[in-house]
Design a protein around this motif. Structure first.
Motif, mmCIF file in Angstrom:
data_model
loop_
_atom_site.group_PDB
_atom_site.id
_atom_site.type_symbol
_atom_site.label_atom_id
_atom_site.label_comp_id
_atom_site.label_asym_id
_atom_site.label_seq_id
_atom_site.Cartn_x
_atom_site.Cartn_y
_atom_site.Cartn_z
ATOM 1 N N GLN A 161 0.809 -1.842 0.037
ATOM 2 C CA GLN A 161 -0.295 0.079 0.161
ATOM 3 C C GLN A 161 0.305 1.155 0.352
ATOM 4 N N PRO A 162 0.316 1.862 -0.695
ATOM 5 C CA PRO A 162 1.437 3.549 -1.065
ATOM 6 C C PRO A 162 1.622 4.092 0.561
ATOM 7 N N HIS A 163 0.979 4.442 1.544
ATOM 8 C CA HIS A 163 1.442 4.316 2.769
ATOM 9 C C HIS A 163 2.647 3.715 3.565
ATOM 10 N N GLN A 164 2.703 2.186 2.934
ATOM 11 C CA GLN A 164 3.474 1.547 3.834
ATOM 12 C C GLN A 164 4.735 1.441 3.091
ATOM 13 N N ARG A 165 4.856 2.288 2.257
ATOM 14 C CA ARG A 165 5.906 2.304 1.592
ATOM 15 C C ARG A 165 7.464 2.902 2.368
ATOM 16 N N THR A 166 7.403 4.513 3.233
ATOM 17 C CA THR A 166 8.574 4.487 3.348
ATOM 18 C C THR A 166 8.557 3.033 4.929
ATOM 19 N N TRP A 167 7.184 3.112 5.546
ATOM 20 C CA TRP A 167 7.570 2.047 6.104
ATOM 21 C C TRP A 167 8.995 1.450 7.111
ATOM 22 N N THR A 168 10.175 0.926 6.025
ATOM 23 C CA THR A 168 11.412 0.580 6.162
ATOM 24 C C THR A 168 12.288 1.295 6.641
ATOM 25 N N THR A 169 11.778 2.753 6.447
ATOM 26 C CA THR A 169 12.840 3.596 6.696
ATOM 27 C C THR A 169 12.801 5.204 7.626
ATOM 28 N N ASP A 170 11.698 4.988 7.770
ATOM 29 C CA ASP A 170 11.029 6.080 8.458
ATOM 30 C C ASP A 170 10.581 5.768 9.937
ATOM 31 N N GLY A 171 11.183 4.141 10.433
ATOM 32 C CA GLY A 171 11.148 3.783 11.802
ATOM 33 C C GLY A 171 10.280 3.213 12.099
ATOM 34 N N VAL A 196 18.297 -2.471 2.135
ATOM 35 C CA VAL A 196 17.772 -2.139 3.870
ATOM 36 C C VAL A 196 17.840 -3.266 4.619
ATOM 37 N N VAL A 197 17.273 -4.831 3.843
ATOM 38 C CA VAL A 197 17.714 -5.771 4.254
ATOM 39 C C VAL A 197 18.495 -5.806 4.595
ATOM 40 N N GLY A 198 19.574 -5.703 4.182
ATOM 41 C CA GLY A 198 21.344 -5.565 4.561
ATOM 42 C C GLY A 198 21.385 -5.545 5.737
ATOM 43 N N GLN A 199 20.801 -4.099 6.176
ATOM 44 C CA GLN A 199 21.212 -3.468 7.615
ATOM 45 C C GLN A 199 20.827 -3.667 8.397
ATOM 46 N N VAL A 200 19.173 -4.911 8.124
ATOM 47 C CA VAL A 200 18.600 -5.101 9.075
ATOM 48 C C VAL A 200 19.089 -6.515 9.536
#
Length: 273
Positions: A106-116, A142-146
């Motif tokens: 969903q559009p509102h979810q696409r920043t979740w991996t980087t916005d905290g 981002v997966v690599g960082q996690v």
């Protein structure tokens, strides 16, 4: 050979919002099991499609309760709701529940991996020993960082790290980002949906070199066969034989792992036999 599909869906009373999936109101666990039997698939991991069936988690849990030797579940919950944080510790106590899977479609979810927004789930799942599968094509780095921050968290990249709606060379444009994740021993790959990334017919020869690169990087213990069958352009049986008969570079021991054993070990799913 034990054959376990790493990704299937069941749903009820609602057509998929993704037009690539079968446009039927219901695809039940009985429908699923019938097709599995016809294709010689022993077991499968259900991914509840909550985006088009809000009750699909419960549907999947009930299916796994009735068929524990054939079905397991990678469930989900709303990551942005505070009450979801209370679910982690008891998550795997539900019938058939072996982990989590999130898509961020969903559009509102696409920043979740980087916005905290979802930073809380990584340490919580690591502590609870819960594997997480991710539709991560758009945030592979981002997966690599996690993975680096949480080395005991078992992560799975969906669909070979490919983006939906792309085929052939375009579908594998970010392959280098995926291969870079192989250095993290807690990252595995679901080789699900492979036929859908080729414009050719079976045996999809033009994507085989890409599969070989992924195999070479991750090895058979971190590469899990599967289909996402309700959107495949070929039969379930062909999805099976594509890996068991057409990829000549896979040894028999490789196939045993890729077709099911490695996934069961990663998810700690104890199947008979």
């Amino acid at each position: 050979m034990l054959i376990v599909d790493a990704q299937v869906h069941i749903w009820a009373k609602s057509k998929p919002t993704n037009p690539n999936h079968r446009q039927v109101l219901t695809f039940s666990k009985d429908d699923l099991l019938k097709e599995m039997d016809e294709a010689g698939v022993d077991a499968a991991v259900i991914h509840p499609p909550s985006s088009w069936d809000p009750g699909s988690n419960e549907l999947a849990v009930e299916a796994a309760r009735q068929h524990p030797d054939r079905l397991a579940v990678l469930g989900n919950f709303p990551l942005d709701r505070p009450e979801s944080r209370t679910l982690i510790d008891g998550w795997k106590s539900r019938p058939g529940m072996v982990g989590l899977r999130f898509t961020f479609n969903q559009p509102h979810q696409r920043t979740w991996t980087t916005d905290g927004t979802i930073d809380w789930v990584w340490p919580a799942a690591e502590r609870a020993g819960i594997p997480i599968a991710l539709a991560a094509a758009n945030f592979l780095p981002v997966v690599g960082q996690v993975a680096e921050r949480h080395p005991r968290l078992r992560l799975i990249i969906d669909h070979l790290g490919r983006t939906g709606g792309t085929k052939d060379a375009a579908a594998f444009a970010n392959l280098s980002d995926l291969l870079a994740l192989a250095k993290y021993p807690n990252v595995a790959i679901k080789a699900t949906g492979a036929p859908s990334y080729s414009s050719e017919s079976y045996p999809f020869r033009n994507i085989q070199p890409y599969l070989r690169q992924i195999y070479d990087a991750f090895g058979p213990e971190r590469m899990f066969w599967g289909t996402d069958i309700t959107r495949m352009p070929c039969s379930w049986k062909q999805c099976v034989t594509f890996f068991t008969e057409e990829l000549s570079w896979l040894s028999e021991s490789d196939k045993e792992l890729i077709m099911g054993r490695a996934l069961c070990k990663w998810l700690d799913w104890q199947l008979p036999g």
